[in-house]
Design a protein around this motif. Structure first.
Motif, short mmCIF file in Angstrom:
data_model
loop_
_atom_site.label_atom_id
_atom_site.label_comp_id
_atom_site.label_asym_id
_atom_site.label_seq_id
_atom_site.Cartn_x
_atom_site.Cartn_y
_atom_site.Cartn_z
N SER A 158 -11.94 1.45 -15.75
CA SER A 158 -12.38 1.44 -17.15
C SER A 158 -13.62 0.58 -17.34
O SER A 158 -14.39 0.78 -18.29
N LEU A 159 -13.83 -0.35 -16.41
CA LEU A 159 -15.02 -1.21 -16.46
C LEU A 159 -16.21 -0.60 -15.72
O LEU A 159 -17.28 -1.21 -15.63
N GLY A 160 -16.01 0.60 -15.19
CA GLY A 160 -17.09 1.28 -14.49
C GLY A 160 -17.19 0.94 -13.03
O GLY A 160 -18.18 1.28 -12.37
N ALA A 161 -16.18 0.27 -12.48
CA ALA A 161 -16.19 -0.11 -11.07
C ALA A 161 -15.51 0.95 -10.21
O ALA A 161 -14.82 1.85 -10.70
N ASP A 162 -15.73 0.84 -8.91
CA ASP A 162 -15.09 1.70 -7.91
C ASP A 162 -14.05 0.83 -7.19
O ASP A 162 -14.39 0.09 -6.28
N PRO A 163 -12.78 0.89 -7.59
CA PRO A 163 -11.78 -0.03 -7.03
C PRO A 163 -11.45 0.27 -5.57
O PRO A 163 -11.40 1.44 -5.15
N VAL A 164 -11.21 -0.79 -4.82
CA VAL A 164 -10.71 -0.69 -3.45
C VAL A 164 -9.37 -1.42 -3.43
O VAL A 164 -9.31 -2.64 -3.23
N PRO A 165 -8.27 -0.71 -3.69
CA PRO A 165 -6.97 -1.38 -3.67
C PRO A 165 -6.53 -1.68 -2.24
O PRO A 165 -6.47 -0.79 -1.40
N ASP A 166 -6.28 -2.93 -1.96
CA ASP A 166 -5.90 -3.38 -0.62
C ASP A 166 -4.82 -4.46 -0.78
O ASP A 166 -5.10 -5.65 -0.66
N PRO A 167 -3.58 -4.06 -1.08
CA PRO A 167 -2.53 -5.05 -1.35
C PRO A 167 -2.38 -6.06 -0.22
O PRO A 167 -2.29 -5.68 0.96
N MET A 168 -2.36 -7.33 -0.58
CA MET A 168 -2.23 -8.41 0.40
C MET A 168 -0.90 -9.15 0.27
O MET A 168 -0.68 -10.13 0.96
N LEU A 169 -0.03 -8.66 -0.63
CA LEU A 169 1.25 -9.31 -0.84
C LEU A 169 2.36 -8.27 -0.88
O LEU A 169 2.23 -7.25 -1.55
N ALA A 170 3.44 -8.54 -0.18
CA ALA A 170 4.66 -7.74 -0.27
C ALA A 170 5.83 -8.69 -0.45
O ALA A 170 5.82 -9.83 0.03
N VAL A 171 6.84 -8.23 -1.17
CA VAL A 171 7.98 -9.08 -1.54
C VAL A 171 9.15 -8.86 -0.59
O VAL A 171 9.57 -7.71 -0.36
N GLU A 172 9.67 -9.97 -0.04
CA GLU A 172 10.91 -9.95 0.75
C GLU A 172 11.94 -10.80 0.03
O GLU A 172 11.88 -12.03 0.06
N PRO A 173 12.91 -10.19 -0.66
CA PRO A 173 13.91 -10.97 -1.40
C PRO A 173 14.76 -11.83 -0.47
O PRO A 173 15.05 -11.45 0.67
N THR A 174 15.17 -13.00 -0.96
CA THR A 174 16.08 -13.87 -0.22
C THR A 174 17.53 -13.70 -0.66
O THR A 174 18.43 -14.24 -0.02
N THR A 187 14.56 -23.12 -6.02
CA THR A 187 15.24 -22.01 -5.37
C THR A 187 14.21 -20.94 -5.02
O THR A 187 13.48 -20.47 -5.90
N VAL A 188 14.12 -20.60 -3.74
CA VAL A 188 13.19 -19.56 -3.29
C VAL A 188 13.86 -18.20 -3.46
O VAL A 188 14.85 -17.89 -2.79
N LEU A 189 13.33 -17.42 -4.38
CA LEU A 189 13.89 -16.11 -4.68
C LEU A 189 13.37 -15.02 -3.76
O LEU A 189 14.06 -14.03 -3.51
N TYR A 190 12.15 -15.19 -3.28
CA TYR A 190 11.56 -14.18 -2.40
C TYR A 190 10.41 -14.79 -1.61
O TYR A 190 9.83 -15.80 -2.00
N ARG A 191 10.13 -14.15 -0.50
CA ARG A 191 9.00 -14.55 0.34
C ARG A 191 7.87 -13.55 0.12
O ARG A 191 8.12 -12.35 -0.08
N LEU A 192 6.66 -14.05 0.19
CA LEU A 192 5.48 -13.20 0.06
C LEU A 192 4.83 -13.05 1.43
O LEU A 192 4.40 -14.04 2.05
N VAL A 193 4.78 -11.83 1.92
CA VAL A 193 4.25 -11.56 3.25
C VAL A 193 3.07 -10.59 3.13
O VAL A 193 2.87 -9.96 2.10
N ARG A 194 2.30 -10.50 4.20
CA ARG A 194 1.17 -9.56 4.21
C ARG A 194 1.66 -8.19 4.67
O ARG A 194 2.28 -8.08 5.73
N PRO A 195 1.37 -7.15 3.88
CA PRO A 195 1.82 -5.80 4.27
C PRO A 195 1.13 -5.32 5.55
O PRO A 195 -0.04 -5.64 5.81
N GLU A 196 1.86 -4.55 6.32
CA GLU A 196 1.24 -3.94 7.50
C GLU A 196 0.15 -2.97 7.06
O GLU A 196 0.28 -2.28 6.05
N GLY A 197 -0.92 -2.94 7.81
CA GLY A 197 -2.00 -2.00 7.52
C GLY A 197 -3.03 -2.49 6.53
O GLY A 197 -4.01 -1.80 6.25
#
Length: 247
Positions: free
Chosen positions: A26-42, A144-154
């Protein structure tokens, strides 16, 4: 004709990355989505306490799905997104800080928590600013740690774009996204080149801690919006990358 601003965004691979892509477009940009966080519940849930502090929508959803009951605790949300998630599962939100950050939470609670039990329920990468600040205010703090944040494969396509000079902007939303971006770049053998590419692009961070992390790693930061929201970050970074784009 110049291309639109090619902007990398590193939010988790859920509705947050979809919302980010939509906003950047919407801002006129060309997005490059590259998720760097994935959730691992504890599978942990918060302990009983006088105050329970929730710092993310993800945490709220996890403990609600586990059937956790806040009882008579005073419920604290780090910001409106988290508060909205809390209300959606039927909880009353008692406190939201003026500044949506660990520092803001400490400022909002410091005068009231001396001697109180305060439960901080969050990811494994929460800032010590919150727990230390509450302890300094006299609170009996439990985390209390509810989840871990890890880097997604790829992950890491954006690092290769940065390394080749084909990235115009990058939007970092936490210190962990900075480190995971650099880890992905190193995994692909382009860490130094990716840093150099970012330093030729417009780089924005949410909050001073994220800026400090980026700069400690050699990444020059151009934008830190005063408002701690992704919308403010995206708007400011796109403008910094192409200041005449909207004229």
């Amino acid at each position: 004709m110049n291309r639109d601003v090619r902007a990398a965004v590193f939010r988790p691979d859920d509705e947050r990355i979809d919302e980010a892509v939509e906003l950047l477009e919407s801002l006129g940009a060309d997005p490059v989505p590259d998720p760097m966080l994935a959730v691992e519940p504890t599978d942990a849930t918060p302990d009983a306490a006088d105050y329970v502090v929730m710092t993310s929508k993800t945490g709220v959803e996890l403990v609600a799905a586990a059937g956790w009951d806040p009882g008579a605790a005073t419920l604290v949300a780090i910001g409106e997104r988290t508060a909205r998630a809390m209300r959606e599962v039927g909880w009353d939100v008692d406190i939201i800080p003026d500044e949506y950050s660990s520092t803001g939470l400490v400022e909002a609670l410091a005068d009231d928590v001396d001697g109180a039990r305060v439960e901080v329920a969050r990811s494994d990468h929460g800032s010590d600013v919150l727990t230390d600040g509450l302890a300094d205010a006299g609170a009996k703090v439990n985390e209390t740690v509810l989840y871990r944040l890890v880097r997604p494969e790829g992950s890491g396509d954006s690092a290769e774009l940065a390394a080749s000079g084909d990235l115009d902007a990058a939007l970092f939303t936490s210190s962990l996204t900075v480190d995971h971006f650099l880890d992905a770049a190193a995994e692909r053998g382009v860490r130094d080149e990716a840093i150099a590419g970012l330093n030729d692009a417009a780089v924005g961070t949410i909050g001073e801690p994220t800026r400090e992390t980026a700069e400690e790693r050699g990444i020059a930061v151009d934008v830190v919006p005063e408002t701690v929201t992704f919308e403010a970050l995206a708007t400011a970074v796109v403008e910094a990358a192409a200041p005449t784009y909207h004229e």
